[in-house]
Design a protein around this motif. Structure first.
Motif, PDB file in Angstrom:
ATOM      1  N   SER A  97      12.786  -7.148   6.785  1.00 46.77           N
ATOM      2  CA  SER A  97      13.512  -6.949   5.529  1.00 46.77           C
ATOM      3  C   SER A  97      14.894  -6.374   5.784  1.00 46.77           C
ATOM      4  O   SER A  97      15.131  -5.738   6.813  1.00 46.77           O
ATOM      5  N   GLU A 103       5.592  -7.194   4.420  1.00 45.02           N
ATOM      6  CA  GLU A 103       5.125  -5.839   4.096  1.00 45.02           C
ATOM      7  C   GLU A 103       6.109  -5.274   3.092  1.00 45.02           C
ATOM      8  O   GLU A 103       7.191  -4.812   3.448  1.00 45.02           O
ATOM      9  N   ILE A 104       5.737  -5.370   1.822  1.00 46.41           N
ATOM     10  CA  ILE A 104       6.698  -4.994   0.776  1.00 46.41           C
ATOM     11  C   ILE A 104       6.032  -4.140  -0.292  1.00 46.41           C
ATOM     12  O   ILE A 104       4.806  -4.041  -0.338  1.00 46.41           O
ATOM     13  N   GLY A 119       0.870  -1.178   0.000  1.00 47.64           N
ATOM     14  CA  GLY A 119       0.000   0.000   0.000  1.00 47.64           C
ATOM     15  C   GLY A 119       0.894   1.210   0.000  1.00 47.64           C
ATOM     16  O   GLY A 119       2.069   1.111   0.365  1.00 47.64           O
ATOM     17  N   THR A 122      13.619  -9.153   0.976  1.00 48.63           N
ATOM     18  CA  THR A 122      13.052 -10.115   1.938  1.00 48.63           C
ATOM     19  C   THR A 122      13.986 -11.308   2.079  1.00 48.63           C
ATOM     20  O   THR A 122      14.243 -11.994   1.078  1.00 48.63           O
ATOM     21  N   TYR A 173      15.613  -2.662  -0.824  1.00 44.29           N
ATOM     22  CA  TYR A 173      14.884  -3.389   0.229  1.00 44.29           C
ATOM     23  C   TYR A 173      14.765  -4.837  -0.235  1.00 44.29           C
ATOM     24  O   TYR A 173      14.479  -5.068  -1.410  1.00 44.29           O
ATOM     25  N   GLU A 176      12.735 -11.814  -2.744  1.00 45.28           N
ATOM     26  CA  GLU A 176      12.528 -10.730  -3.709  1.00 45.28           C
ATOM     27  C   GLU A 176      13.286  -9.527  -3.179  1.00 45.28           C
ATOM     28  O   GLU A 176      13.565  -9.440  -1.993  1.00 45.28           O
ATOM     29  N   TYR A 177      13.597  -8.614  -4.083  1.00 48.35           N
ATOM     30  CA  TYR A 177      14.167  -7.339  -3.638  1.00 48.35           C
ATOM     31  C   TYR A 177      13.764  -6.280  -4.640  1.00 48.35           C
ATOM     32  O   TYR A 177      13.336  -6.586  -5.757  1.00 48.35           O
ATOM     33  N   VAL A 180      13.396   1.087  -3.843  1.00 49.13           N
ATOM     34  CA  VAL A 180      12.257   1.946  -3.545  1.00 49.13           C
ATOM     35  C   VAL A 180      12.807   3.283  -3.046  1.00 49.13           C
ATOM     36  O   VAL A 180      13.611   3.300  -2.114  1.00 49.13           O
ATOM     37  N   LYS A 225      -0.187   0.988   6.708  1.00 53.98           N
ATOM     38  CA  LYS A 225       0.141  -0.453   6.726  1.00 53.98           C
ATOM     39  C   LYS A 225       0.752  -0.868   8.058  1.00 53.98           C
ATOM     40  O   LYS A 225       0.373  -1.871   8.648  1.00 53.98           O
ATOM     41  N   ARG A 232      18.564   1.779   3.412  1.00 58.10           N
ATOM     42  CA  ARG A 232      18.247   3.137   3.886  1.00 58.10           C
ATOM     43  C   ARG A 232      18.652   3.307   5.349  1.00 58.10           C
ATOM     44  O   ARG A 232      18.778   2.319   6.072  1.00 58.10           O
ATOM     45  N   ARG A 247       6.928  10.834  -2.409  1.00 63.43           N
ATOM     46  CA  ARG A 247       6.088   9.759  -1.868  1.00 63.43           C
ATOM     47  C   ARG A 247       4.634   9.912  -2.318  1.00 63.43           C
ATOM     48  O   ARG A 247       3.935   8.941  -2.567  1.00 63.43           O
TER      49      ARG A 247
HETATM   50  P1  5GP Z   1       9.939   2.673   4.352  1.00 68.91           P
HETATM   51  O1  5GP Z   1      11.222   3.296   3.902  1.00 68.91           O
HETATM   52  O2  5GP Z   1       8.832   3.684   4.463  1.00 68.91           O
HETATM   53  O3  5GP Z   1      10.090   1.832   5.585  1.00 68.91           O
HETATM   54  O4  5GP Z   1       9.485   1.665   3.214  1.00 68.91           O
HETATM   55  C1  5GP Z   1       9.382   2.095   1.888  1.00 68.91           C
HETATM   56  C2  5GP Z   1       8.725   1.026   1.046  1.00 68.91           C
HETATM   57  O5  5GP Z   1       9.549  -0.131   0.970  1.00 68.91           O
HETATM   58  C3  5GP Z   1       7.380   0.557   1.579  1.00 68.91           C
HETATM   59  O6  5GP Z   1       6.460   0.539   0.496  1.00 68.91           O
HETATM   60  C4  5GP Z   1       7.652  -0.838   2.062  1.00 68.91           C
HETATM   61  O7  5GP Z   1       6.512  -1.662   1.925  1.00 68.91           O
HETATM   62  C5  5GP Z   1       8.733  -1.268   1.100  1.00 68.91           C
HETATM   63  N1  5GP Z   1       9.514  -2.398   1.596  1.00 68.91           N
HETATM   64  C6  5GP Z   1       9.916  -2.657   2.864  1.00 68.91           C
HETATM   65  N2  5GP Z   1      10.601  -3.805   2.918  1.00 68.91           N
HETATM   66  C7  5GP Z   1      10.617  -4.306   1.655  1.00 68.91           C
HETATM   67  C8  5GP Z   1      11.163  -5.495   1.059  1.00 68.91           C
HETATM   68  O8  5GP Z   1      11.768  -6.348   1.689  1.00 68.91           O
HETATM   69  N3  5GP Z   1      10.978  -5.641  -0.276  1.00 68.91           N
HETATM   70  C9  5GP Z   1      10.320  -4.729  -1.031  1.00 68.91           C
HETATM   71  N4  5GP Z   1      10.166  -4.995  -2.334  1.00 68.91           N
HETATM   72  N5  5GP Z   1       9.787  -3.621  -0.508  1.00 68.91           N
HETATM   73  C10 5GP Z   1       9.933  -3.401   0.816  1.00 68.91           C
END
Ligand code: 5GP
Length: 203
Positions: A36, A100-101, A12, A82, A80, A71-72, A75, A18, A40, A147
């Motif tokens: 994850s 949560e990805i 989302g 898993t 990011y 997966e990676y 973003v 989320k 960052r 964002r």
């Molecule tokens: P934030 O920087 O706000 O924590 O996360 C930014 C985005 O990265 C969010 O949409 C979150 O769902 C996504 N994200 C977090 N962990 C992972 C991951 O392991 N894989 C992927 N593909 N996206 C992730």
């Protein structure tokens, strides 16, 4: 044979809530949430190993090479991913796993793990989304705009998911997700044959 756990993928846009919804789900269920890895930097109260594994870009690229990720994705300019071995181990133990990805990651998981349950969390409105991101206070005006633009694009992918849940209140969103998960567990195609494992005998 014991059933495997359900892989629940939640995405989302930033500001859809989320994190809060997932926290509420974890309080009521024995789900395991995958942590994850990311390149960052930690925000305010984030803790290494709890919110994310904060690693360097070099380490991340090495893990891509050694196929350590389910997966990676990149973003907002950061990587990011898993961790694969952890997730598969927990699923094998029969426990449900939440990822949560982002959308790119979710679409990749859908290809490699089509039996996953894909849920998209929506804000009640775009205006509310803007307010939530602004009130978070952790974004610069530039990253806020990035964002918000990204959110528009992300929401256009909602139909790729199995379910869309509007996060009007955390309780409502949580109830809806719980109902979806319960229904999913009852799907006929998830039965693994245990029911018929007893031999039929005439005695
Ligand atoms: P934030 O920087 O706000 O924590 O996360 C930014 C985005 O990265 C969010 O949409 C979150 O769902 C996504 N994200 C977090 N962990 C992972 C991951 O392991 N894989 C992927 N593909 N996206 C992730």
């Amino acid at each position: 044979m014991k059933s495997k756990g359900q892989l629940i993928v939640i995405s989302g846009p930033s500001g859809a809530g989320k994190g809060t919804v997932i926290k509420a789900l974890l309080e009521k269920n024995d789900f395991w949430i995958s942590v994850s890895a990311t390149t960052r930097s930690p925000r305010n109260a984030e803790i290494d190993g709890i919110n994310y594994y904060f690693i360097t870009k070099d380490d991340f690229l090495e893990k891509i090479k050694t196929k350590d990720f389910l997966e990676y994705a990149q973003v907002y300019g950061n990587y990011y991913g898993t961790p694969k071995p952890e997730v598969l181990k927990v699923l094998d133990s029969g426990r449900d796993v939440i990822l949560e990805i982002d959308i790119q990651g979710a679409l990749n998981v859908k290809m490699s793990y089509p039996s996953g349950l894909f849920i998209f969390i929506l804000p009640p409105s775009m205006e509310e989304l803007r307010n939530r991101i602004t009130n978070r206070g952790s974004e610069t005006p530039e990253s806020l705009l990035t964002r918000f633009k990204a959110a528009h694009k992300e929401i256009s992918f909602v139909s790729k998911y199995d379910y869309a849940v509007v996060n009007d209140t955390v309780d409502n969103a949580c109830d809806k997700i719980q109902s979806i998960i319960i229904a999913e567990r009852c799907r006929a195609d998830r039965m693994n044959g245990d029911f018929l494992k007893e031999e039929i005998s005439n005695e």
